[in-house]
Design a protein around this motif. Structure first.
Motif, PDB file in Angstrom:
ATOM      1  N   LEU A 184      29.815  24.732  -5.666  1.00  0.00           N
ATOM      2  CA  LEU A 184      28.533  25.228  -6.157  1.00  0.00           C
ATOM      3  C   LEU A 184      28.290  24.892  -7.619  1.00  0.00           C
ATOM      4  N   TRP A 185      29.341  25.032  -8.451  1.00  0.00           N
ATOM      5  CA  TRP A 185      29.188  24.796  -9.879  1.00  0.00           C
ATOM      6  C   TRP A 185      30.543  24.673 -10.547  1.00  0.00           C
ATOM      7  N   THR A 186      30.544  24.282 -11.836  1.00  0.00           N
ATOM      8  CA  THR A 186      31.789  24.171 -12.577  1.00  0.00           C
ATOM      9  C   THR A 186      32.213  25.542 -13.095  1.00  0.00           C
ATOM     10  N   GLU A 187      33.465  25.655 -13.501  1.00  0.00           N
ATOM     11  CA  GLU A 187      33.937  26.926 -14.069  1.00  0.00           C
ATOM     12  C   GLU A 187      33.161  27.286 -15.335  1.00  0.00           C
ATOM     13  N   GLU A 188      32.821  26.302 -16.141  1.00  0.00           N
ATOM     14  CA  GLU A 188      32.073  26.569 -17.362  1.00  0.00           C
ATOM     15  C   GLU A 188      30.673  27.081 -17.043  1.00  0.00           C
ATOM     16  N   GLU A 189      29.988  26.462 -16.083  1.00  0.00           N
ATOM     17  CA  GLU A 189      28.661  26.929 -15.680  1.00  0.00           C
ATOM     18  C   GLU A 189      28.742  28.352 -15.140  1.00  0.00           C
TER      19      GLU A 189
END
Length: 345
Positions: A184-189
């Motif tokens: 779904l998304w990066t850890e930072e996002e």
């Protein structure tokens, strides 16, 4: 450990919001590239939690949006059959209506279980806050959602923030499971978005890996959790601890913290759990903890219910645990008494 929350005797113990998703699995441990038959089941992180708490004995409901077609009708039937209220389900009659789908291949060492998603542009991802009856916010003791719903798309992100704000403003406790998904998304996002809502969260579920990798925290786990609760004023934090011996054998326990009493709850791990189906075991843990909080308002009991319910889910096919309170309490008693008898009779 005494009572931790002041409940108001509202109509629903728990209301969850999230996307329902149909699971399609090849039969007989086949891979997707084999065979021609698929078995269908319904799931979804928040729906799994609502179902688990309902089956254990508390009144729950789901806020979701389903396509107005045969797949939506199947999902609605599953909602009702698990004792979850469908009062707040909205139906999509648009031309582009669709139900989210994922394909699950069972694993066998050294081949890991595998998930393939087909969930883009589902009906839920078009769900807007003005489609929800405003009276709902006064009717729940706890509102629960997760990072999966937050990360689905921009619209679902906005919906999640609005729901948390509205339930919080009407006096509900807010429960949030980080539930990070790399697809779904990066850890930072994820970190940026989750940090925006953490000050509104009362009960947080996050793994040790999440604290260390996503939130970049260091130290031992107890130090991390205590500091995290203080930083964001979170009343309770639960963190699962799973050791994967093989795809078919796991050890499991958890650590639960109360900011009010500055105390941790922990029990010896369940060892060598025979894995039939791991999917949904994290949601079963959340359900057990929330049930324990609602029923007993006690974190030690909640931790024990969470551990036992999660362990049981690993032995049950499908996304949702069907273990009732009697079975969960039997598992707790067996674990505490080290009962290793082969059969119940």
């Amino acid at each position: 450990m005494g009572k931790i929350f002041d409940f108001k005797n509202k109509e629903f113990g728990l209301i969850c919001s999230g996307e329902m998703i149909m699971r399609l699995s090849p039969l007989n441990n086949e891979m997707l590239i084999q065979g021609h038959l698929l078995e269908k089941q319904m799931g979804g992180a928040e729906f799994n939690v609502a179902s688990g708490v309902s089956i254990l004995g508390e009144k729950t409901a789901i806020i979701t949006k389903l396509p107005e077609n045969e797949l939506g009708k199947f999902a609605k039937k599953i909602i009702s059959s698990n004792g979850v209220s469908d009062e707040f389900v909205v139906y999509d009659e648009s031309k582009n209506k669709r139900l989210a789908i994922y394909y699950y291949e069972y694993g066998s060492s050294p081949r890991k279980p595998n998930v393939t998603y087909d969930r883009q542009n589902s009906s839920f991802q078009s769900f807007k806050i003005d489609e929800i009856d405003d009276s709902i916010y006064n009717r729940a003791e706890i509102f629960h959602t997760s990072g999966i719903t937050l990360g689905l798309c921009e619209n679902s992100n906005k919906l999640t923030h609005n729901l948390i704000k509205n339930f919080k403003n009407r006096g509900a406790l807010v429960s949030f499971d980080v539930n990070f998904r790399r697809n779904l998304w990066t850890e930072e996002e994820a970190r940026i978005e989750i940090e925006k809502l953490l000050p509104s969260v009362d009960i947080l579920f996050a793994s040790e890996e999440t604290f260390r990798k996503m939130f970049q925290k260091t130290g031992n786990l107890e130090e991390i959790i205590r500091a995290f609760a203080k930083e964001y004023n979170i009343s309770s934090i639960a963190s699962t601890q799973r050791t994967v011996n093989s795809p078919k054998s796991h050890n499991f326990t958890s650590l639960v913290y109360s900011k009010k009493s500055d105390a941790f709850c922990f029990e010896t791990p369940y060892e060598n759990i025979e894995i039939v189906d791991r999917i949904g075991s994290g949601d079963a843990y959340v359900a057990g903890v929330l049930y324990g909080i609602l029923k007993h308002n006690n974190l030690e009991k909640a931790m024990k219910y969470g551990n036992a319910n999660s362990v049981l889910k690993n032995t049950i096919v499908g996304d949702i645990s069907c273990a009732d309170i009697a079975l969960v309490e039997n598992i707790i008693a067996d674990h505490e008494n080290r009962n290793t008898s082969e059969m119940n009779r």
